[in-house]
Design an enzyme around this catalytic site. Structure first.
Site, PDB file in Angstrom:
ATOM      1  CG  HIS A 188      18.411 -66.974  58.935  1.00  0.00           C
ATOM      2  ND1 HIS A 188      19.112 -67.667  58.416  1.00  0.00           N
ATOM      3  CD2 HIS A 188      18.482 -65.968  59.910  1.00  0.00           C
ATOM      4  CE1 HIS A 188      20.022 -66.943  58.207  1.00  0.00           C
ATOM      5  NE2 HIS A 188      19.855 -65.288  59.351  1.00  0.00           N
ATOM      6  CB  THR A 200      29.319 -64.361  56.742  1.00  0.00           C
ATOM      7  OG1 THR A 200      28.879 -63.505  56.834  1.00  0.00           O
ATOM      8  CG2 THR A 200      28.618 -65.774  55.776  1.00  0.00           C
ATOM      9  CG  HIS A 238      48.705 -75.127  88.506  1.00  0.00           C
ATOM     10  ND1 HIS A 238      47.508 -74.585  87.192  1.00  0.00           N
ATOM     11  CD2 HIS A 238      50.292 -75.122  87.940  1.00  0.00           C
ATOM     12  CE1 HIS A 238      48.310 -73.594  86.886  1.00  0.00           C
ATOM     13  NE2 HIS A 238      49.537 -74.052  87.284  1.00  0.00           N
ATOM     14  CG  HIS A 289      30.299 -68.343  60.899  1.00  0.00           C
ATOM     15  ND1 HIS A 289      29.808 -69.503  61.395  1.00  0.00           N
ATOM     16  CD2 HIS A 289      29.556 -67.743  60.607  1.00  0.00           C
ATOM     17  CE1 HIS A 289      28.909 -69.573  61.055  1.00  0.00           C
ATOM     18  NE2 HIS A 289      28.207 -68.568  60.690  1.00  0.00           N
ATOM     19  NE  ARG A 327      20.556 -69.139  61.006  1.00  0.00           N
ATOM     20  CZ  ARG A 327      21.467 -68.958  60.914  1.00  0.00           C
ATOM     21  NH1 ARG A 327      22.012 -69.325  59.899  1.00  0.00           N
ATOM     22  NH2 ARG A 327      22.090 -68.119  61.132  1.00  0.00           N
ATOM     23  CD  GLU A 328      25.499 -70.940  61.614  1.00  0.00           C
ATOM     24  OE1 GLU A 328      24.889 -69.364  61.114  1.00  0.00           O
ATOM     25  OE2 GLU A 328      25.944 -71.796  61.217  1.00  0.00           O
ATOM     26  CB  SER A 330      22.062 -59.675  59.397  1.00  0.00           C
ATOM     27  OG  SER A 330      22.570 -59.993  59.686  1.00  0.00           O
ATOM     28  NE  ARG A 376      18.723 -60.462  61.855  1.00  0.00           N
ATOM     29  CZ  ARG A 376      19.270 -61.620  62.146  1.00  0.00           C
ATOM     30  NH1 ARG A 376      20.355 -61.756  62.364  1.00  0.00           N
ATOM     31  NH2 ARG A 376      19.260 -62.005  60.224  1.00  0.00           N
TER      32      ARG A 376
END
Ligand SMILES: CC(=O)SCCNC(=O)CCNC(=O)[C@H](O)C(C)(C)COP(=O)(O)OP(=O)(O)OC[C@H]1O[C@@H](n2cnc3c(N)ncnc32)[C@H](O)[C@@H]1OP(=O)(O)O
Ligand SMILES: O=C(O)CCC(=O)C(=O)O
Ligand SMILES: [Zn+2]
Length: 389
Positions: free
Chosen positions: A77, A171, A294, A200, A17-18, A139, A137
Site C-alpha cells: 500500500h 474510509t 429453538h 470501514h 496493512r490495515e 484507490s 491499483r
C-alpha cells in the site's frame, strides 16, 4: 453440460496493512510470515502489506513476505510518491496499491492538493509502476465524501492510463449498502478496469457494504482477519465469508472454510484480544442454541434455527439446556445422553426443577447432568439410569 460458476469476488486480505493500523496490533516478523502462510493456505488471492517506507522493519518484512513465494499475490500500500513506488518495486512486490484522498476534507487536511494536483502525482506513480510490469491499483480514499464529478474525473483518468483496478474506499465508514451499490454501480459504468472495495465499520455496515459492492460489480473485496484496522476496523474475513456463503456457497467454494476458526484465533492471540462473541462463524456462541423453542426445533432439524452448518466451518453445534429458558425437549435430550429416559410426567417435573434451579443462574452442563442423575435416582427402577448402549 458443466454448470456455469457464478462470478465470485477475489479477497484482498489487508491484515498486514490495515490490520497493523489496529491500535493493539504490532506483528513481529515471524508472526507476519506465519499469518501470511495461514491466509495463503486458506486461499485468499491477495495479501496487502504496509508500505516499505513506513519503517526499516516494514521494508524488511515486505521483502521476507515476497520471498515466501506464496500463491497469493503480495501487494503493498503506497502513497503516490515516486520514491515510495520505487521502494515497493525494489522489494519485489507483485503489485502496488496506490491511493490518494479525494474528498475536500482530505485534500485539505491530509495532503493539500487540488484534484488536478493529486491526479498528476497519481498518474506519475501509476506510470512508474506500470513500467516495472507490476499490477497497479489506484484507490480514491474517502470516496463516499468525494464529489461524484471529482471521483469520476479521477477514476476515468487512471482507467484511461491503464490501471488494473480502481479502489472505492469508505474510509470513515459512512456509507450504507444502498449508497455503496449506487456508487460502485456508477464507477462500474465509467471504467473498464476491475474495482476493489474497502469499507470501514464505523456505522456497522462493513460486511453489508462489501457484499453490496460485489453485487454492484466490484471484483476485489478488502477484509482483515477479525476486521481489525484503524478505529473499529473494516469487514472481517469471517463475516464476509458468512455473508457470501449465504448468498451462494459457490462464491466461497475456493477457500478452506474449516480453517476460519484457527485463523481468527491466531490473530486474536497475536493482537491480544478475544474473538468477539458475536463474530460470524467463529464467535464462541455462533452455533449455541439456548431458548426452549429453538432447542426443540434444532433437535429435529438444525436448519430450523441455523442459517450456516457449523460442520462446514470446522465448528460444532452446542445446546445450552441448563438455563431457565430451557424446555422439555432439550432436557429430555440431555437426559437421554446420560441414559436417563423419562415418562412425560417425570420429564415435566425434571424440567420444572431445572428451571427453578436455573433461576439463580444458568447451570453448567456438569451441574445439569448432576441434577438429572439425582432426579433419576429418586425414580423407581427401571425408569432411571437405563442402559446408555
Ligand atoms: C486511510 C488509510 O489508512 S491510508 C494508509 C495509512 N498508512 C500509513 O500511514 C502508513 C504508515 N505511515 C507512515 O509510516 C508515515 O506516515 C509515512 C512514512 C508514510 C510518511 O511519513 P512522513 O513523511 O513523516 O509524513 P506524515 O505521515 O507526517 O504526513 C503524511 C505525508 O504524506 C503526504 N500524503 C498523504 N497522502 C498521500 C498520498 N496518497 N500520496 C502522496 N503523499 C501523500 C502528506 O501530504 C504528507 O506529506 P507532506 O508533509 O510532505 O505534505
Ligand atoms: O487504499 C484503499 O483503498 C483504502 C485505504 C484505507 O485504508 C481507507 O481508505 O480506509
Ligand atoms: Zn482503511
Amino acid at each position: 453440460m458443466t454448470p456455469t460458476l457464478p462470478r465470485r469476488p477475489l479477497i484482498v486480505d489487508t491484515t498486514l496493512r490495515e490490520g497493523e493500523q489496529f491500535a493493539a496490533a504490532h506483528f513481529s516478523p515471524e508472526q507476519k510470515l506465519r499469518l501470511a502462510r495461514a491466509l495463503d493456505a486458506f486461499g485468499v488471492e491477495y495479501l496487502e502489506h504496509t508500505s516499505p517506507v513506513a519503517s526499516p522493519g516494514s521494508e524488511r518484512d515486505l521483502r521476507a513476505l515476497v520471498g515466501l513465494g506464496l500463491s497469493a499475490r503480495v501487494v503493498t500500500h503506497v502513497r503516490c510518491h515516486e520514491d515510495d513506488v520505487r521502494r515497493a518495486l525494489d522489494c519485489g512486490a507483485d503489485g502496488v496499491n496506490l491511493l490518494f484522498g479525494t474528498s475536500a476534507v482530505l485534500r485539505e487536511a491530509s495532503h493539500g492538493r487540488s484534484v488536478e494536483g493529486l491526479l498528476a502525482d497519481a498518474l506519475a506513480a501509476i506510470r512508474l509502476a506500470q513500467n516495472a510490469g507490476v499490477e497497479v491499483r489506484f484507490s480514491c480514499e474517502d470516496a463516499f465524501r468525494t464529489e461524484t464529478a471529482d471521483l469520476l474525473r479521477v477514476y476515468t483518468a487512471v482507467d484511461a492510463c491503464g490501471v488494473d483496478r480502481v479502489g472505492v474506499a469508505d474510509t470513515v465508514g459512512v456509507a450504507t449498502p444502498r449508497e455503496v451499490e449506487r456508487l460502485v454501480g456508477t464507477v462500474r459504468a465509467a471504467v473498464r478496469c476491475d474495482i476493489e472495495f474497502h469499507g470501514h465499520n464505523d456505522g456497522g455496515c462493513a460486511v453489508a457494504n462489501a457484499a453490496a459492492a460485489f453485487e454492484a460489480g466490484a471484483t476485489h473485496l478488502n477484509v482483515t482477519v477479525l476486521g481489525i484496522g484503524e478505529r473499529n476496523g473494516i469487514a472481517p474475513l469471517s463475516g464476509l465469508i458468512a455473508r457470501l456463503y449465504l448468498s451462494n456457497p459457490a462464491l466461497v467454494g475456493a477457500y478452506d472454510l474449516a480453517a476460519l476458526p484457527a485463523l481468527d484465533a491466531l490473530v486474536a492471540e497475536m493482537v491480544g484480544v478475544n474473538i468477539p462473541f458475536n463474530a460470524c462463524i467463529t464467535g464462541e456462541t455462533a452455533f449455541t442454541h439456548k431458548a426452549g423453542l429453538h432447542t426443540n426445533a434444532v433437535l429435529r432439524e438444525p436448519r430450523a434455527y441455523e442459517a450456516l452448518d457449523p460442520g462446514v466451518f470446522g465448528r460444532e453445534r452446542h445446546l445450552l439446556s441448563g438455563s431457565r429458558l430451557t424446555g422439555r425437549h432439550a432436557v429430555a435430550h440431555r437426559a437421554a445422553g446420560l441414559g436417563v429416559h423419562l415418562s412425560p410426567a417425570d420429564l415435566r417435573r425434571l424440567t420444572a426443577q431445572v428451571k427453578a434451579a436455573a433461576d439463580a443462574g444458568a447451570l453448567a452442563d456438569a451441574e445439569l447432568d448432576a441434577l438429572i442423575l439425582a432426579f433419576a435416582g429418586t425414580l423407581p427402577a427401571p425408569t432411571a439410569l437405563a442402559s446408555n448402549a
